[in-house]
Design a protein around this motif. Structure first.
Motif, mmCIF file in Angstrom:
data_model
loop_
_atom_site.group_PDB
_atom_site.id
_atom_site.type_symbol
_atom_site.label_atom_id
_atom_site.label_comp_id
_atom_site.label_asym_id
_atom_site.label_seq_id
_atom_site.Cartn_x
_atom_site.Cartn_y
_atom_site.Cartn_z
ATOM 1 N N TYR A 38 3.019 -8.009 -21.059
ATOM 2 C CA TYR A 38 3.899 -7.672 -20.085
ATOM 3 C C TYR A 38 4.140 -9.168 -19.052
ATOM 4 N N ILE A 39 3.020 -9.914 -19.181
ATOM 5 C CA ILE A 39 3.156 -11.347 -18.552
ATOM 6 C C ILE A 39 4.287 -12.220 -19.445
ATOM 7 N N LEU A 40 3.951 -12.200 -20.654
ATOM 8 C CA LEU A 40 4.901 -13.130 -21.567
ATOM 9 C C LEU A 40 6.274 -12.591 -21.577
ATOM 10 N N PHE A 42 7.709 -10.887 -19.054
ATOM 11 C CA PHE A 42 8.530 -10.885 -17.784
ATOM 12 C C PHE A 42 8.735 -12.446 -17.858
ATOM 13 N N TYR A 43 8.110 -13.482 -18.103
ATOM 14 C CA TYR A 43 8.345 -14.779 -18.277
ATOM 15 C C TYR A 43 9.443 -15.150 -19.102
ATOM 16 N N TYR A 44 9.647 -14.283 -20.238
ATOM 17 C CA TYR A 44 10.704 -14.787 -21.096
ATOM 18 C C TYR A 44 11.897 -14.217 -20.559
ATOM 19 N N PHE A 99 12.736 -13.383 -17.294
ATOM 20 C CA PHE A 99 13.068 -14.146 -16.110
ATOM 21 C C PHE A 99 13.851 -15.592 -16.394
ATOM 22 N N LYS A 100 13.231 -16.212 -17.578
ATOM 23 C CA LYS A 100 13.999 -17.595 -18.112
ATOM 24 C C LYS A 100 15.293 -17.404 -18.677
#
Length: 93
Positions: free
Chosen positions: A15-17, A19-21, A23-24
């Motif tokens: 989930y963190i990864l 969300f990061y991608y 968002f990017k």
């Protein structure tokens, strides 16, 4: 009470990864548009301020018809004050 599990840890990392991608990716899409809008708005504000200051300065210069020229100050340029004497120091070995 819940205990930590390996699958829960992996799911959290996923989930963190994700969300990061996401968002990017969204930042690449929308950030240039946002920056463009901000720059345009700043340019408009600058132009309005320039126009306002030019209008005010033009009105003040139009209302003044007389020019005052002080010849006494033009003939005698401003002298600099002498504070003290120059002292040359020598280095002692």
């Amino acid at each position: 009470m819940q205990t930590a599990s390996f699958t829960g840890f992996i799911e959290t990392i996923f989930y963190i990864l994700a969300f990061y991608y996401i968002f990017k990716f969204l930042a690449k899409l929308f950030l240039p548009l946002l920056v463009k809008k901000v720059v345009e708005k700043a340019g408009q504000n600058f132009q309005q301020q320039q126009q306002y200051s030019q209008d005010n300065s033009w009105k003040t210069t139009q209302s003044k018809d007389e020019v005052i020229y002080n010849a006494a100050n033009a003939k005698n340029p401003r002298e600099t004050k002498k504070v003290g004497d120059y002292v040359d120091y020598e280095e002692i070995d």
